[in-house]
Scaffold this active site. Structure first.
Site, PDB file in Angstrom:
ATOM      1  N   GLY A  32      14.083   7.836   9.035  1.00 59.78           N
ATOM      2  CA  GLY A  32      15.151   8.846   9.058  1.00 59.78           C
ATOM      3  C   GLY A  32      16.071   8.685  10.257  1.00 59.78           C
ATOM      4  O   GLY A  32      17.305   8.738  10.128  1.00 59.78           O
ATOM      5  N   ARG A 100       2.145   4.446   5.488  1.00 58.57           N
ATOM      6  CA  ARG A 100       0.774   3.946   5.377  1.00 58.57           C
ATOM      7  C   ARG A 100       0.369   3.183   6.646  1.00 58.57           C
ATOM      8  O   ARG A 100       1.221   2.794   7.452  1.00 58.57           O
ATOM      9  CB  ARG A 100       0.605   3.066   4.140  1.00 58.57           C
ATOM     10  CG  ARG A 100       1.452   1.827   4.130  1.00 58.57           C
ATOM     11  CD  ARG A 100       1.115   0.956   2.931  1.00 58.57           C
ATOM     12  NE  ARG A 100       2.196   0.018   2.655  1.00 58.57           N
ATOM     13  CZ  ARG A 100       2.030  -1.090   1.941  1.00 58.57           C
ATOM     14  NH1 ARG A 100       0.846  -1.401   1.458  1.00 58.57           N
ATOM     15  NH2 ARG A 100       3.060  -1.889   1.730  1.00 58.57           N
ATOM     16  N   ARG A 106       0.507   1.940  -0.870  1.00 57.89           N
ATOM     17  CA  ARG A 106       1.484   3.041  -0.887  1.00 57.89           C
ATOM     18  C   ARG A 106       0.955   4.195  -1.734  1.00 57.89           C
ATOM     19  O   ARG A 106       1.206   5.361  -1.447  1.00 57.89           O
ATOM     20  CB  ARG A 106       2.831   2.556  -1.425  1.00 57.89           C
ATOM     21  CG  ARG A 106       3.512   1.507  -0.551  1.00 57.89           C
ATOM     22  CD  ARG A 106       4.822   1.069  -1.190  1.00 57.89           C
ATOM     23  NE  ARG A 106       5.537   0.068  -0.422  1.00 57.89           N
ATOM     24  CZ  ARG A 106       5.443  -1.256  -0.632  1.00 57.89           C
ATOM     25  NH1 ARG A 106       4.623  -1.730  -1.557  1.00 57.89           N
ATOM     26  NH2 ARG A 106       6.167  -2.098   0.082  1.00 57.89           N
ATOM     27  N   ASN A 138       7.257   7.133   0.084  1.00 54.75           N
ATOM     28  CA  ASN A 138       6.330   6.415  -0.816  1.00 54.75           C
ATOM     29  C   ASN A 138       5.215   7.301  -1.339  1.00 54.75           C
ATOM     30  O   ASN A 138       4.870   8.277  -0.677  1.00 54.75           O
ATOM     31  CB  ASN A 138       5.694   5.243  -0.041  1.00 54.75           C
ATOM     32  CG  ASN A 138       6.586   4.017  -0.077  1.00 54.75           C
ATOM     33  OD1 ASN A 138       7.157   3.688  -1.106  1.00 54.75           O
ATOM     34  ND2 ASN A 138       6.701   3.352   1.076  1.00 54.75           N
ATOM     35  N   HIS A 193       8.126  -0.236  -6.684  1.00 58.12           N
ATOM     36  CA  HIS A 193       8.057  -0.652  -5.279  1.00 58.12           C
ATOM     37  C   HIS A 193       6.585  -0.770  -4.885  1.00 58.12           C
ATOM     38  O   HIS A 193       6.038   0.073  -4.159  1.00 58.12           O
ATOM     39  CB  HIS A 193       8.789   0.378  -4.415  1.00 58.12           C
ATOM     40  CG  HIS A 193       8.907  -0.020  -2.975  1.00 58.12           C
ATOM     41  ND1 HIS A 193       9.372  -1.242  -2.561  1.00 58.12           N
ATOM     42  CD2 HIS A 193       8.626   0.671  -1.836  1.00 58.12           C
ATOM     43  CE1 HIS A 193       9.371  -1.289  -1.244  1.00 58.12           C
ATOM     44  NE2 HIS A 193       8.907  -0.147  -0.773  1.00 58.12           N
TER      45      HIS A 193
HETATM   46  N1  LIG Z   1      11.201   3.151  -0.109  1.00 58.30           N
HETATM   47  C1  LIG Z   1      11.122   2.280   0.881  1.00 58.30           C
HETATM   48  O1  LIG Z   1      11.627   1.162   0.780  1.00 58.30           O
HETATM   49  C2  LIG Z   1      10.415   2.638   2.139  1.00 58.30           C
HETATM   50  C3  LIG Z   1       9.692   3.786   2.209  1.00 58.30           C
HETATM   51  N2  LIG Z   1       9.100   4.187   3.384  1.00 58.30           N
HETATM   52  C4  LIG Z   1       8.408   5.461   3.375  1.00 58.30           C
HETATM   53  O2  LIG Z   1       9.216   6.432   4.047  1.00 58.30           O
HETATM   54  C5  LIG Z   1       8.390   7.471   4.572  1.00 58.30           C
HETATM   55  C6  LIG Z   1       8.750   7.734   6.040  1.00 58.30           C
HETATM   56  O3  LIG Z   1       8.373   6.611   6.817  1.00 58.30           O
HETATM   57  P1  LIG Z   1       8.545   6.652   8.428  1.00 58.30           P
HETATM   58  O4  LIG Z   1       9.884   7.179   8.764  1.00 58.30           O
HETATM   59  O5  LIG Z   1       8.145   5.321   8.924  1.00 58.30           O
HETATM   60  O6  LIG Z   1       7.443   7.730   8.814  1.00 58.30           O
HETATM   61  P2  LIG Z   1       7.407   8.616  10.139  1.00 58.30           P
HETATM   62  O7  LIG Z   1       6.030   9.150  10.253  1.00 58.30           O
HETATM   63  O8  LIG Z   1       7.996   7.882  11.281  1.00 58.30           O
HETATM   64  O9  LIG Z   1       8.402   9.831   9.799  1.00 58.30           O
HETATM   65  C7  LIG Z   1       8.160  10.777   8.822  1.00 58.30           C
HETATM   66  C8  LIG Z   1       8.785  12.093   9.261  1.00 58.30           C
HETATM   67  O10 LIG Z   1       8.667  13.040   8.200  1.00 58.30           O
HETATM   68  C9  LIG Z   1       8.504  14.308   8.819  1.00 58.30           C
HETATM   69  N3  LIG Z   1       7.980  15.277   7.854  1.00 58.30           N
HETATM   70  C10 LIG Z   1       6.735  15.358   7.358  1.00 58.30           C
HETATM   71  N4  LIG Z   1       6.659  16.399   6.505  1.00 58.30           N
HETATM   72  C11 LIG Z   1       7.884  16.960   6.444  1.00 58.30           C
HETATM   73  C12 LIG Z   1       8.432  18.047   5.739  1.00 58.30           C
HETATM   74  N5  LIG Z   1       7.701  18.808   4.917  1.00 58.30           N
HETATM   75  N6  LIG Z   1       9.729  18.337   5.946  1.00 58.30           N
HETATM   76  C13 LIG Z   1      10.493  17.609   6.785  1.00 58.30           C
HETATM   77  N7  LIG Z   1      10.034  16.555   7.479  1.00 58.30           N
HETATM   78  C14 LIG Z   1       8.733  16.247   7.323  1.00 58.30           C
HETATM   79  C15 LIG Z   1       7.557  14.010   9.969  1.00 58.30           C
HETATM   80  O11 LIG Z   1       7.556  15.062  10.918  1.00 58.30           O
HETATM   81  C16 LIG Z   1       8.114  12.709  10.495  1.00 58.30           C
HETATM   82  O12 LIG Z   1       9.074  12.930  11.517  1.00 58.30           O
HETATM   83  C17 LIG Z   1       6.950   7.000   4.338  1.00 58.30           C
HETATM   84  O13 LIG Z   1       6.419   7.615   3.178  1.00 58.30           O
HETATM   85  C18 LIG Z   1       7.097   5.509   4.135  1.00 58.30           C
HETATM   86  O14 LIG Z   1       6.038   4.943   3.391  1.00 58.30           O
HETATM   87  C19 LIG Z   1       9.232   3.439   4.506  1.00 58.30           C
HETATM   88  C20 LIG Z   1       9.914   2.266   4.495  1.00 58.30           C
HETATM   89  C21 LIG Z   1      10.526   1.749   3.303  1.00 58.30           C
HETATM   90  O1  LIG Z   2       5.217  -0.919   3.102  1.00 55.96           O
HETATM   91  C1  LIG Z   2       5.378   0.278   3.420  1.00 55.96           C
HETATM   92  O2  LIG Z   2       4.448   1.097   3.518  1.00 55.96           O
HETATM   93  C2  LIG Z   2       6.784   0.757   3.652  1.00 55.96           C
HETATM   94  C3  LIG Z   2       7.623   0.224   2.575  1.00 55.96           C
HETATM   95  O3  LIG Z   2       7.657   0.729   1.479  1.00 55.96           O
HETATM   96  C4  LIG Z   2       8.243  -1.083   2.813  1.00 55.96           C
HETATM   97  O4  LIG Z   2       8.441  -1.468   3.959  1.00 55.96           O
HETATM   98  O5  LIG Z   2       8.534  -1.749   1.812  1.00 55.96           O
END
Ligand SMILES: NC(=O)C1=CN([C@@H]2O[C@H](COP(=O)(O)OP(=O)(O)OC[C@H]3O[C@@H](n4cnc5c(N)ncnc54)[C@H](O)[C@@H]3O)[C@@H](O)[C@H]2O)C=CC1
Ligand SMILES: O=C([O-])CC(=O)C(=O)O
Length: 330
Positions: A32, A100, A106, A138, A193
């Site tokens: 974010g 994760r 995921r 995810n 994904h």
């Molecule tokens: N679709 C994609 O290509 C990708 C997906 N992801 C996914 O994105 C998500 C976030 O990843 P990161 O930023 O690395 O994790 P992170 O742990 O750094 O950040 C997640 C944030 O969400 C906040 N949060 C949790 N519950 C909440 C709620 N109810 N309301 C508002 N905020 C809330 C947390 O306080 C934290 O600041 C994960 O599920 C990860 O697997 C990550 C990379 C690529």
């Molecule tokens: O692998 C993960 O958990 C985060 C993600 O979706 C990616 O980087 O593709």
């Protein structure tokens, strides 16, 4: 003789007449916060960064605002814990949820992140009933389905980011192998994904040359496998979470396509209603993205192997979706 120098006339700016796009990013974690910075750097609009942790989005927003005089962003950023501050957003990106750790898939995030998505949608939607939602959390395709289902919005307004990132990874690996600029590599990764995603070799070219002319098939297959595990490769390096710079850049690409009405063709997780022989599922497919969201889904002709791989990937997403629906309703 004294000549009166007229004071410079100030331009009369009717601020109400200038429609500045408003983009909300929910979840001020690694993805974010990086996304907020990308959106500011690309001058896409005013950014609202929201998180449940008090102080975090405010601190990050202040830090990014202090970079504005140096980096020259056009728009400002607000950090908040309150959904009324997100009102009338054109685009809302949801990154809230757990990442994760090494050894996890995921899908292991299903229950906790499913609950977070339902909570976030119930709070964000009433303030921005016309917004486009882009899911990042995810397991991506299933979280996008849940967000759409709970929203009552047309499917074109609720989409997921994965294929832009997975395609960028495949482009990177091909470019590194061939020692060419990554921009010269064109490809598309479809499907869910997860480890069964489908890099389309038949649509992969380097400066217009089919990839299979440039490297042997066993090398192509190695790069396909590396792409399929590209997320895990970074999780295994970082240990405490996953990738965030490339995911943020991929998501900003989608936000720009919508806000700037680009009509760009990008692989996004979109709702299928019979395309590719699949129904009632979110899956990565090529979409035309413009100010209507996923305005249309393109049905490519695939090789038999690619078509079979897409069906296998869809079956896996469908299985996880059924699990999510029973977990979250029990
Ligand atoms: N679709 C994609 O290509 C990708 C997906 N992801 C996914 O994105 C998500 C976030 O990843 P990161 O930023 O690395 O994790 P992170 O742990 O750094 O950040 C997640 C944030 O969400 C906040 N949060 C949790 N519950 C909440 C709620 N109810 N309301 C508002 N905020 C809330 C947390 O306080 C934290 O600041 C994960 O599920 C990860 O697997 C990550 C990379 C690529
Ligand atoms: O692998 C993960 O958990 C985060 C993600 O979706 C990616 O980087 O593709």
């Amino acid at each position: 003789m004294v000549v009166a120098i007229p004071s410079p006339r100030k331009a009369v700016v009717n601020k109400a007449a200038i429609a500045i796009p408003k983009i909300t990013v929910i979840g001020a974690g690694n993805v974010g916060a990086s996304l907020a910075r990308c959106l500011l750097a690309q001058n896409l609009g005013h950014v609202v960064l929201l998180d449940i942790v008090e102080g975090r989005p405010q601190g990050l927003a202040l830090d990014m605002a202090e970079a504005r005089p140096l980096e020259g962003y056009s728009y400002s950023i607000t950090g908040t814990n309150d959904y009324p501050d997100t009102a009338n957003s054109q685009v809302i990106v949801i990154t809230a949820g757990l990442p994760r750790k090494p050894g996890m898939s995921r899908d292991d995030l299903l229950k906790v992140n499913g609950g977070i998505i339902l909570d976030v949608m119930s709070q964000a939607l009433p303030h921005s009933p016309d917004a486009h939602f882009i899911l990042v959390t995810n397991p991506l395709d299933v979280m996008t389905y849940l967000a759409w289902q709970t929203s009552g919005l047309p499917p074109r307004q609720v989409i997921g980011q994965a294929g832009v990132l997975d395609s960028a990874r495949f482009r990177t690996f091909i470019a590194q192998e061939l020692e060419v600029p990554p921009q010269d590599v064109s490809t598309m990764v479809l499907g869910g994904h997860g480890d069964l995603m489908v890099p389309l070799i038949s649509y992969t070219t380097v400066s217009g040359i089919p990839l299979t002319e440039l490297m042997p098939l066993n090398k192509v297959q190695q790069l396909v496998d590396r792409t399929r595990h590209g997320g895990a490769e970074i999780v295994n390096h970082l240990k405490t979470g996953g990738a965030f710079y490339a995911p943020a850049a991929a998501t900003a690409t989608m936000v720009a396509a919508i806000l700037q009405n680009q009509s760009a063709i990008l692989p996004v997780s979109a709702y299928l209603e019979g395309q590719y022989g699949l129904k009632d599922i979110y899956l990565g497919v090529p979409c035309r993205l413009d100010h209507n969201g996923a305005a249309s889904i393109m049905e490519l002709s695939l090789t038999n192997d690619e078509q079979a791989a897409l069906q296998t990937s869809a079956a896996s997403v469908q299985q996880t979706l059924q699990k999510a629906l029973s977990l979250l309703t029990s």
